[in-house]
Motif scaffolding. Structure first.
Motif, PDB file in Angstrom:
ATOM      1  N   ASP A   1       4.082   2.140  -1.274  1.00  0.00           N
ATOM      2  CA  ASP A   1       4.683   2.622  -2.513  1.00  0.00           C
ATOM      3  C   ASP A   1       4.937   1.430  -3.423  1.00  0.00           C
ATOM      4  O   ASP A   1       4.465   0.321  -3.156  1.00  0.00           O
ATOM      5  CB  ASP A   1       5.985   3.392  -2.238  1.00  0.00           C
ATOM      6  N   ALA A   2       5.720   1.657  -4.494  1.00  0.00           N
ATOM      7  CA  ALA A   2       5.951   0.595  -5.480  1.00  0.00           C
ATOM      8  C   ALA A   2       7.145  -0.284  -5.144  1.00  0.00           C
ATOM      9  O   ALA A   2       7.501  -1.161  -5.917  1.00  0.00           O
ATOM     10  CB  ALA A   2       6.160   1.227  -6.866  1.00  0.00           C
TER      11      ALA A   2
ATOM     12  N   LYS B   1      10.357   1.723 -13.807  1.00  0.00           N
ATOM     13  CA  LYS B   1       9.892   1.177 -15.085  1.00  0.00           C
ATOM     14  C   LYS B   1      11.016   1.164 -16.120  1.00  0.00           C
ATOM     15  O   LYS B   1      11.121   0.239 -16.922  1.00  0.00           O
ATOM     16  CB  LYS B   1       8.710   2.005 -15.611  1.00  0.00           C
TER      17      LYS B   1
ATOM     18  N   GLU C   1       0.816  -1.199   0.000  1.00  0.00           N
ATOM     19  CA  GLU C   1       0.000   0.000   0.000  1.00  0.00           C
ATOM     20  C   GLU C   1       0.860   1.262   0.000  1.00  0.00           C
ATOM     21  O   GLU C   1       0.471   2.301  -0.527  1.00  0.00           O
ATOM     22  CB  GLU C   1      -0.898   0.012   1.252  1.00  0.00           C
TER      23      GLU C   1
ATOM     24  N   HIS D   1      -0.714  -2.393 -11.825  1.00  0.00           N
ATOM     25  CA  HIS D   1      -0.910  -1.133 -12.540  1.00  0.00           C
ATOM     26  C   HIS D   1       0.239  -0.163 -12.323  1.00  0.00           C
ATOM     27  O   HIS D   1       0.683   0.524 -13.255  1.00  0.00           O
ATOM     28  CB  HIS D   1      -2.226  -0.486 -12.102  1.00  0.00           C
ATOM     29  N   VAL D   2       0.773  -0.116 -11.108  1.00  0.00           N
ATOM     30  CA  VAL D   2       1.813   0.865 -10.788  1.00  0.00           C
ATOM     31  C   VAL D   2       3.102   0.604 -11.577  1.00  0.00           C
ATOM     32  O   VAL D   2       3.909   1.518 -11.765  1.00  0.00           O
ATOM     33  CB  VAL D   2       2.088   0.858  -9.265  1.00  0.00           C
ATOM     34  N   LEU D   3       3.296  -0.618 -12.086  1.00  0.00           N
ATOM     35  CA  LEU D   3       4.489  -0.951 -12.861  1.00  0.00           C
ATOM     36  C   LEU D   3       4.159  -1.389 -14.283  1.00  0.00           C
ATOM     37  O   LEU D   3       5.008  -1.969 -14.960  1.00  0.00           O
ATOM     38  CB  LEU D   3       5.279  -2.068 -12.159  1.00  0.00           C
ATOM     39  N   SER D   4       2.957  -1.130 -14.738  1.00  0.00           N
ATOM     40  CA  SER D   4       2.558  -1.565 -16.073  1.00  0.00           C
ATOM     41  C   SER D   4       3.490  -0.996 -17.142  1.00  0.00           C
ATOM     42  O   SER D   4       3.801   0.200 -17.143  1.00  0.00           O
ATOM     43  CB  SER D   4       1.128  -1.113 -16.361  1.00  0.00           C
TER      44      SER D   4
ATOM     45  N   TYR E   1       8.049  -3.577  -7.285  1.00  0.00           N
ATOM     46  CA  TYR E   1       9.238  -3.574  -8.135  1.00  0.00           C
ATOM     47  C   TYR E   1      10.194  -4.703  -7.743  1.00  0.00           C
ATOM     48  O   TYR E   1      10.732  -5.401  -8.605  1.00  0.00           O
ATOM     49  CB  TYR E   1       9.961  -2.232  -8.036  1.00  0.00           C
TER      50      TYR E   1
END
Length: 605
Positions: A397-398, A470, A395, A455-458, A402
């Motif tokens: 961050d990424a 990314k 929740e 979604h956050v790393l799409s 990652y």
């Protein structure tokens, strides 16, 4: 009241996902996707089959269902790859092309990690073949690093007519750098560094820690952030001592000084790192988490300043600090006696994260450096994923998205190496036909990894909108495709006349794909090429590889294979290398080679 058809969706942390397996199932039953009776210390199935019964040290039931779904999807992708590799190895063992006795797979041995049967524990290699062709190769398959994927391998291609043989020893270039390169230039001499005071200003420490957390920790979640902040505050208030905590804080300050592209201060970073180096003597003989963290951060700093050989040594030291943890042997299904916890073995979840982070850094460098004393060290990643500390990490961050995505892609890349390497080892006349069939399956598995990204790393977004995470993932994805297609490009440029028409069609088809991915890698300026980070040196190496690939095709007059923007690959690579040429002798050397080849090609055009 809401009608049954218009119910509001449940919050993310409470949504219901159907369970397909017992939460506390052992690793064997989880991998087989069968029900586990959870009997301790060994479940009924493992007892009857003689398998090594291992339970995860952490209960995943506390994670929110969406996070469990992501982890489950990563497990599925890995199982598909393992099934494909098992089939290739089974054929390699059961159908040799040379005469003579065929050795049977031997049990796992720590000193013989190249044994292909040992990779798969007690499982039978005579499994049913999944989608994709079977392979018939020698019982002594080439090591994955025999794939010709490094810059030095490509410089040895016939297209360059042996002109760069004197430039083929990377370690010589890295170890014999003159005063022009790195920290020796620009007047940053040892006397000015040694005269620097070790007093840490709290406001400066806070700024550097924030930079470290935003730009370094987000890629490598190997710290408890609250404990880290407490350690930094304590060292700032009490002063820098000659202990491990002070060494750690100085390394954090060194990395924080260069982690941000907008406020990088290499001179300050060198001072902090020199002070940390003088305290690393206290780490000798100590095997705890802080020691491993110090060695790892020192390796990251050396990577940031383009010193990969020194970085590899430090990553190896960090790994050595963690070998007494039980999860290390469990990860490779190595039998062991029960180990009682000791103070040095506290927080196994964090230790597993540190181990993974050091391992993936060490193996990546080893593939590039090709160290002669380590030809038989396994390139296979541990079987388990590191376990997130709690459900809240997804929740915030990424970072953990990652981290898991990066690990899964690295494992995918290594499995691709094994499949391609095994097929190339046989030297059969139909080798490229069979490899082309395997490529179709592997392409599908790579695409499944892309589709599984949260979604956050799409990666379906525009490349120019990529953040650094990314950008790194996209580059690693292209590395995977390079491994798939490079053998075809090498074969296409050799022009062997004995290939059948069908083989030539496959060779040219995938050779074009290899060159198309060179354009995908570097044909336009991206901010990520200008940022100093853990993977900058490795990124420059892949850019050089792409430039040499298109130049080799042009020199061999295979314009029919070259994509429209191939020239942009060369010019952008030269531009990027120009930025970093004063950092390391190998970067300057590769820039000179590409510039020379580009001038020759330009005269022809």
């Amino acid at each position: 009241m809401e009608s049954p058809g218009n119910k509001r969706p449940a919050p993310r942390g409470t949504a219901s996902y159907p369970r397909k397996r017992a939460v506390a199932a052992c690793q064997t039953c989880r991998s087989r996707k069968t029900k586990c009776d959870n009997r301790r210390p060994i479940c009924s199935f493992c007892e009857s089959s003689g398998a090594n019964c291992i339970y995860s040290p952490t209960d995943l039931s506390s994670f929110d269902p969406a996070s469990l779904s992501i982890l489950h999807r990563l497990d599925e992708l890995e199982l598909q790859l393992k099934a494909h590799v098992d089939t290739a190895v089974a054929s390699a063992i059961s159908t040799p092309i040379h005469s003579g006795p065929v050795p049977s797979p031997s049990p796992v041995s720590p000193s013989d990690t190249l044994n292909w049967g040992a990779y798969h524990g007690s499982r039978s290699v005579a499994a049913t073949s999944p989608a994709g062709p079977s392979v018939s190769v020698s019982t002594a398959p080439r090591h994955p690093r025999d794939l010709h994927t490094t810059v030095e391998d490509i410089l040895a291609w016939p297209a360059f007519m042996g002109r760069f043989k004197a430039h083929s020893n990377l370690m010589d270039l890295l170890q014999n750098q003159g005063p022009r390169f790195g920290s020796s230039r620009d007047g940053n001499n040892s006397s000015s560094i040694s005269a620097w005071s070790c007093d840490l200003e709290p406001s400066t420490c806070k700024r550097l820690l924030d930079s470290f957390l935003r730009h370094v920790l987000i890629k490598n979640p190997i710290f408890d952030e609250a404990k880290l902040q407490s350690a930094v505050s304590r060292v700032c208030l009490e002063g820098v001592a000659w202990d491990a905590d002070s060494c750690l804080v100085l390394l954090i300050c060194a990395l924080g000084s260069i982690a941000s592209s907008t406020m990088s201060d290499l001179t300050a970073a060198q001072c902090y790192f020199a002070a940390a180096q003088r305290r690393m003597g206290v780490l000798i003989g100590v095997e705890d988490l802080v020691t491993a963290q110090c060695y790892f951060l020192a390796g990251v700093y050396q990577m940031c300043v383009m010193r990969p050989a020194s970085a590899w040594t430090l990553f190896s030291h960090a790994l050595a600090c963690l070998q007494h943890y039980s999860f290390v042997r469990e990860s490779y299904n190595v039998p062991q006696e029960p180990v009682h916890a000791t103070p040095a073995m506290q927080d196994p979840s964090l230790a597993e994260c540190i181990y993974w982070t050091c391992w993936k850094s060490e193996i990546e460098l080893r593939l590039h450096l090709q160290l002669p004393d380590f030809p038989r060290t396994s390139h296979r990643y541990p079987l388990r994923f590191p376990v997130p500390p709690n459900e809240n990490v997804f929740e915030a961050d990424a970072t953990w998205f990652y981290y898991l995505a990066d690990i899964s892609l690295r494992r995918l890349e290594m499995n691709v190496r094994e499949v391609v390497s095994t097929m190339l080892a046989g030297g059969k006349s139909t080798m490229f036909e069979e490899l082309a069939g395997a490529v179709i399956t592997l392409e599908q598995q790579i695409q499944e990894w892309v589709d599984s990204m949260p979604h956050v790393l799409s990666l379906d977004t525009l490349e120019e909108e990529d953040d650094i995470l990314k950008f790194i993932l996209r580059g690693r994805l292209i590395d995977c495709y390079d491994i798939l297609y490079l053998p075809f490009l090498e074969a296409a440029l050799e022009g062997i006349p004995s290939y059948s028409p069908e083989q030539l069609t496959n060779v040219d088809k995938y050779a074009r794909k290899a060159l198309e991915h060179c354009v995908r890698r570097i044909s336009e300026p991206r901010p990520g090429f200008q940022i100093r980070h853990h993977g900058t040196w490795l990124m420059l190496r892949t850019c050089v590889r792409s430039a040499l690939m298109v130049l080799a095709a042009r020199r061999m007059q295979r314009g029919d294979l070259l994509p429209q923007r191939w020239r942009d690959v060369v010019t952008m690579t030269m531009k990027v290398l120009e930025t970093w040429k004063d950092e390391s002798a190998d970067i300057a050397d590769r820039l000179d080679i590409i510039t020379t080849l580009w001038e020759e090609v330009s005269r022809i055009d």
